[in-house]
Design a protein around this motif. Structure first.
Motif, PDB file in Angstrom:
ATOM      1  N   GLU A   1      44.575  28.998  56.027  1.00 17.29           N
ATOM      2  CA  GLU A   1      43.998  30.286  56.011  1.00 17.29           C
ATOM      3  C   GLU A   1      42.749  30.132  57.218  1.00 17.29           C
ATOM      4  OE1 GLU A   1      43.376  31.656  52.215  1.00 17.29           O
ATOM      5  OE2 GLU A   1      45.480  31.829  51.900  1.00 17.29           O
ATOM      6  N   PHE A   2      42.493  29.005  58.090  1.00 15.08           N
ATOM      7  CA  PHE A   2      41.605  29.166  58.977  1.00 15.08           C
ATOM      8  C   PHE A   2      41.876  28.365  60.280  1.00 15.08           C
ATOM      9  CE2 PHE A   2      41.712  25.932  55.718  1.00 15.08           C
ATOM     10  CZ  PHE A   2      41.841  24.583  56.265  1.00 15.08           C
ATOM     11  N   GLY A   3      41.329  28.652  61.203  1.00 11.43           N
ATOM     12  CA  GLY A   3      41.689  28.262  62.481  1.00 11.43           C
ATOM     13  C   GLY A   3      41.975  26.425  62.537  1.00 11.43           C
ATOM     14  N   THR A   4      43.164  26.150  63.204  1.00 11.63           N
ATOM     15  CA  THR A   4      43.358  24.571  62.977  1.00 11.63           C
ATOM     16  C   THR A   4      44.169  24.254  64.290  1.00 11.63           C
ATOM     17  OG1 THR A   4      45.409  24.723  61.799  1.00 11.63           O
ATOM     18  CG2 THR A   4      43.409  24.370  60.590  1.00 11.63           C
ATOM     19  N   TRP A   5      44.249  23.156  64.866  1.00  9.17           N
ATOM     20  CA  TRP A   5      45.117  22.415  65.740  1.00  9.17           C
ATOM     21  C   TRP A   5      46.278  21.875  65.157  1.00  9.17           C
ATOM     22  CZ3 TRP A   5      43.990  20.875  71.209  1.00  9.17           C
ATOM     23  CH2 TRP A   5      43.168  21.564  72.022  1.00  9.17           C
ATOM     24  N   LEU A   6      47.246  21.572  65.859  1.00 11.45           N
ATOM     25  CA  LEU A   6      48.456  20.949  65.173  1.00 11.45           C
ATOM     26  C   LEU A   6      48.868  19.771  65.771  1.00 11.45           C
ATOM     27  CD1 LEU A   6      50.720  21.404  62.618  1.00 11.45           C
ATOM     28  CD2 LEU A   6      52.139  22.409  64.468  1.00 11.45           C
ATOM     29  N   LEU A   7      48.869  18.525  65.303  1.00  4.44           N
ATOM     30  CA  LEU A   7      49.466  17.390  65.929  1.00  4.44           C
ATOM     31  C   LEU A   7      50.734  17.093  65.374  1.00  4.44           C
ATOM     32  CD1 LEU A   7      48.499  15.000  67.490  1.00  4.44           C
ATOM     33  CD2 LEU A   7      47.918  13.876  65.283  1.00  4.44           C
ATOM     34  N   VAL A   8      51.601  16.766  66.188  1.00  4.11           N
ATOM     35  CA  VAL A   8      53.122  16.434  66.093  1.00  4.11           C
ATOM     36  C   VAL A   8      53.455  15.020  66.756  1.00  4.11           C
ATOM     37  CG1 VAL A   8      55.472  17.382  66.547  1.00  4.11           C
ATOM     38  CG2 VAL A   8      53.333  19.139  66.222  1.00  4.11           C
ATOM     39  N   ALA A   9      54.012  14.435  65.542  1.00  4.92           N
ATOM     40  CA  ALA A   9      54.727  12.899  66.215  1.00  4.92           C
ATOM     41  C   ALA A   9      56.147  12.918  65.690  1.00  4.92           C
ATOM     42  CB  ALA A   9      54.051  12.147  65.081  1.00  4.92           C
ATOM     43  N   ARG A  10      57.023  12.924  66.847  1.00  2.00           N
ATOM     44  CA  ARG A  10      58.326  12.923  66.745  1.00  2.00           C
ATOM     45  C   ARG A  10      59.001  11.736  66.476  1.00  2.00           C
ATOM     46  NH1 ARG A  10      60.206  17.633  68.738  1.00  2.00           N
ATOM     47  NH2 ARG A  10      58.680  18.894  69.801  1.00  2.00           N
ATOM     48  N   GLY A  11      59.895  11.453  65.519  1.00  2.00           N
ATOM     49  CA  GLY A  11      60.872  10.451  65.259  1.00  2.00           C
ATOM     50  C   GLY A  11      62.221  10.531  65.792  1.00  2.00           C
ATOM     51  N   GLN A  12      63.200   9.957  65.003  1.00  2.00           N
ATOM     52  CA  GLN A  12      64.430  10.065  65.534  1.00  2.00           C
ATOM     53  C   GLN A  12      65.043  11.341  65.026  1.00  2.00           C
ATOM     54  OE1 GLN A  12      66.177   6.413  63.889  1.00  2.00           O
ATOM     55  NE2 GLN A  12      64.618   5.369  64.560  1.00  2.00           N
ATOM     56  N   LEU A  13      64.536  12.583  65.326  1.00  2.00           N
ATOM     57  CA  LEU A  13      65.039  13.827  64.827  1.00  2.00           C
ATOM     58  C   LEU A  13      64.860  14.716  66.036  1.00  2.00           C
ATOM     59  CD1 LEU A  13      66.419  15.577  62.632  1.00  2.00           C
ATOM     60  CD2 LEU A  13      64.240  16.050  61.811  1.00  2.00           C
TER      61      LEU A  13
END
Length: 295
Positions: free
Chosen positions: A179-191
């Motif tokens: 409910e507050f401002g954030t950044w999103l970190l994404v790590a891709r696997g075998q999908l």
């Protein structure tokens, strides 16, 4: 010298968030190298920097965790903090980077180590999975969810922290976010999927999005390598510092360093009870205490 923030794998040492983010020290292959080598490496860090905070996930190999505790015990040092938060590997890496940011500030090692527990509350961590048949680290995933995982083509959005939840991933479904401002970190696997970037990120109103490699321990943590792990976090050092600085500091009654919260991460001491304070003679120092497991 600033307090050292160490991690147990190179994939947990994320790229700096800003120019003030200190580099992470990687204690890699602790279970494969001679004990003398591991002892020397950690002892050198303590001598050069004063205090060392090691972050690792619950998916780390047992031999690595045992080696960490062995090294700490043999060095007989209360200047080594072992912190194992109940977070997926990518979130552990994010938390380590936030502590690396704080290590550049005028905060003592006890406060920085204690900040790990505080900042955990501001992380939203989960993954998109191709199967939850072997997912046993997130409570609340029932038998029906396990059965659905065998339907061909099914994908599941799982929130591990702060409030566990599972949904079938579709363009119309999402997970409860911050409910507050954030950044999103994404790590891709075998999908293969764009659900995290195209559905989840907009629903969470992510102010920025970055991608990194999937930590090696993530497949074990999530029970499958067919995963896309994600973590929403506070990126700005000024906000992190304000959160930590706003909490009242106290002095650990065992090792004497400044801390926040109800537990010292370095010596594992908690505040004495009223009965203990009453029983202790005025001015008396606490009895010697053996080092206990951190985290």
């Amino acid at each position: 010298m600033p307090t050292v923030i160490a991690v147990t794998g190179a994939d947990l040492a994320l790229a700096p968030q800003d120019e003030r983010t200190l580099p992470a020290t990687v204690l890699a292959d602790l279970d494969r190298q001679p004990l003398e080598q591991a002892l020397a490496a950690v002892q050198t860090l303590v001598e050069q920097h004063g205090h060392v905070i090691v972050l690792y996930s619950k998916a780390v190999p047992v031999a690595v965790e045992q080696r960490l505790h062995t090294v700490r015990s043999l060095l007989e040092s209360d200047r080594i903090a072992l912190f194992r938060p109940d977070l997926p590997p990518l979130a552990v890496a994010v938390l380590a980077r936030q502590l690396r940011q704080l290590a550049s500030c005028d905060l003592g090692p006890g406060v920085i180590a204690s900040a790990g527990r505080l900042l955990t509350h501001y992380l939203h961590a989960g993954a998109l999975l191709g199967s939850v048949a072997r997912l046993d680290r997130v409570p609340g995933v029932g038998l029906k969810s396990h059965a659905r995982s065998w339907v061909p083509g099914s994908q599941f959005g799982v929130l591990a922290h702060p409030q566990p939840q599972l949904v079938r991933a579709t363009p119309e479904t999402t997970l409860p976010g911050p409910e507050f401002g954030t950044w999103l970190l994404v790590a891709r696997g075998q999908l293969q999927s764009d659900w995290v970037t195209d559905v989840l990120a907009p629903a969470w109103k992510a102010q920025g999005l970055r991608e990194t490699t999937l930590p090696a321990e993530s497949a074990d943590w999530w029970g499958t390598g067919k995963a896309i792990e994600f973590c929403a976090y506070l990126p700005d050092l000024s906000v992190l510092y304000q959160l930590v600085a706003s909490v009242r500091q106290s002095v650990c009654h065992w090792c004497g360093i400044d801390v926040i919260g109800d537990r010292c991460v370095f010596c594992s001491a908690t505040p004495p009870s009223a009965a203990e304070l009453t029983a202790r003679p005025a001015g008396a120092a606490p009895a010697a205490r053996a080092l206990t497991k951190g985290g």
